[in-house]
Design a protein around this motif. Structure first.
Motif, PDB file in Angstrom:
ATOM      1  N   VAL A   6       4.508   1.681   1.686  1.00 20.57           N
ATOM      2  CA  VAL A   6       5.551   2.511   1.092  1.00 20.57           C
ATOM      3  C   VAL A   6       5.004   3.923   0.943  1.00 20.57           C
ATOM      4  O   VAL A   6       3.793   4.113   0.798  1.00 20.57           O
ATOM      5  N   PRO A   7       5.873   4.937   0.965  1.00 21.78           N
ATOM      6  CA  PRO A   7       5.379   6.296   0.727  1.00 21.78           C
ATOM      7  C   PRO A   7       5.045   6.470  -0.758  1.00 21.78           C
ATOM      8  O   PRO A   7       5.776   5.979  -1.627  1.00 21.78           O
TER       9      PRO A   7
ATOM     10  N   ILE B 139      -4.214  14.229   9.351  1.00 21.59           N
ATOM     11  CA  ILE B 139      -3.265  13.354  10.037  1.00 21.59           C
ATOM     12  C   ILE B 139      -1.962  13.326   9.226  1.00 21.59           C
ATOM     13  O   ILE B 139      -1.998  13.087   8.014  1.00 21.59           O
ATOM     14  N   PRO B 140      -0.816  13.586   9.855  1.00 22.12           N
ATOM     15  CA  PRO B 140       0.453  13.596   9.126  1.00 22.12           C
ATOM     16  C   PRO B 140       0.783  12.232   8.500  1.00 22.12           C
ATOM     17  O   PRO B 140       0.352  11.186   8.992  1.00 22.12           O
ATOM     18  N   HIS B 141       1.577  12.265   7.449  1.00 15.49           N
ATOM     19  CA  HIS B 141       1.916  11.058   6.697  1.00 15.49           C
ATOM     20  C   HIS B 141       2.429   9.920   7.578  1.00 15.49           C
ATOM     21  O   HIS B 141       1.987   8.773   7.439  1.00 15.49           O
TER      22      HIS B 141
ATOM     23  N   VAL C 259       0.845  -1.193   0.000  1.00 13.40           N
ATOM     24  CA  VAL C 259       0.000   0.000   0.000  1.00 13.40           C
ATOM     25  C   VAL C 259       0.880   1.242   0.000  1.00 13.40           C
ATOM     26  O   VAL C 259       1.725   1.413   0.878  1.00 13.40           O
ATOM     27  N   GLY C 260       0.658   2.083  -1.002  1.00 14.51           N
ATOM     28  CA  GLY C 260       1.338   3.369  -1.070  1.00 14.51           C
ATOM     29  C   GLY C 260       0.496   4.419  -0.371  1.00 14.51           C
ATOM     30  O   GLY C 260      -0.661   4.630  -0.734  1.00 14.51           O
ATOM     31  N   VAL C 261       1.045   5.033   0.660  1.00 12.93           N
ATOM     32  CA  VAL C 261       0.342   6.081   1.400  1.00 12.93           C
ATOM     33  C   VAL C 261       0.908   7.431   0.934  1.00 12.93           C
ATOM     34  O   VAL C 261       2.112   7.678   1.027  1.00 12.93           O
ATOM     35  N   SER C 262       0.026   8.270   0.419  1.00  9.66           N
ATOM     36  CA  SER C 262       0.436   9.568  -0.124  1.00  9.66           C
ATOM     37  C   SER C 262       1.119  10.427   0.940  1.00  9.66           C
ATOM     38  O   SER C 262       0.626  10.554   2.057  1.00  9.66           O
TER      39      SER C 262
END
Length: 138
Positions: free
Chosen positions: A73-74, A54-56, A36-39
């Motif tokens: 992953v970012p 909410i911060p990354h 999962v890519g979190v923006s």
């Protein structure tokens, strides 16, 4: 045996809600390993012109703890094909609200050329982070 070995999906996942959970659950049902890519905050600010609540790092931690997620992953840009070039996933999962959009129509063609499936999952109607934010104003 699951249809795909390695799956990928992305999102902001700000104010995590059941729609987010549904996408992750349905994606994991179809793949052995789900990335999962979190923006990142910077990416969200660049294309949505707003700062996540909410911060990354915290959003990534929340997503990492969901039982359907294997790797987080970012997501630093919206180049999904570029993500494939690095991660080499078999399928990318996305909400069906994106079906037919120019971004995903072009991506579908590019993925077809390299044997990657773009799988549209049912969007959970009636819930979104925007709706949650609106309810919080009351």
């Amino acid at each position: 045996m699951k249809k795909y070995k390695l799956g990928y999906t992305t999102g902001v996942f700000d104010l995590f809600h059941v729609g987010h959970l549904n996408i992750l659950r349905k994606a994991k049902e179809q793949c052995e390993t789900l990335i999962v890519g979190v923006s990142t905050d910077e990416l969200v600010e660049a294309y949505k012109n707003k700062t996540p609540v909410i911060p990354h790092d915290e959003r990534a931690e929340i997503v990492r703890e969901i039982k359907y997620v294997d790797i987080v992953v970012p997501q630093t840009d919206r180049n999904k094909f570029g993500a494939w070039e690095v991660l080499k996933f078999d399928a990318m999962f996305v909400g069906d609200d994106w079906k037919g959009s120019p971004l995903f129509s072009e991506l579908e063609n590019r993925f077809n050329e390299v044997g990657v499936d773009l799988v549209y999952l049912p969007y959970t109607r009636g819930v979104s982070s925007t709706m949650v934010k609106e309810k919080m104003k009351v």
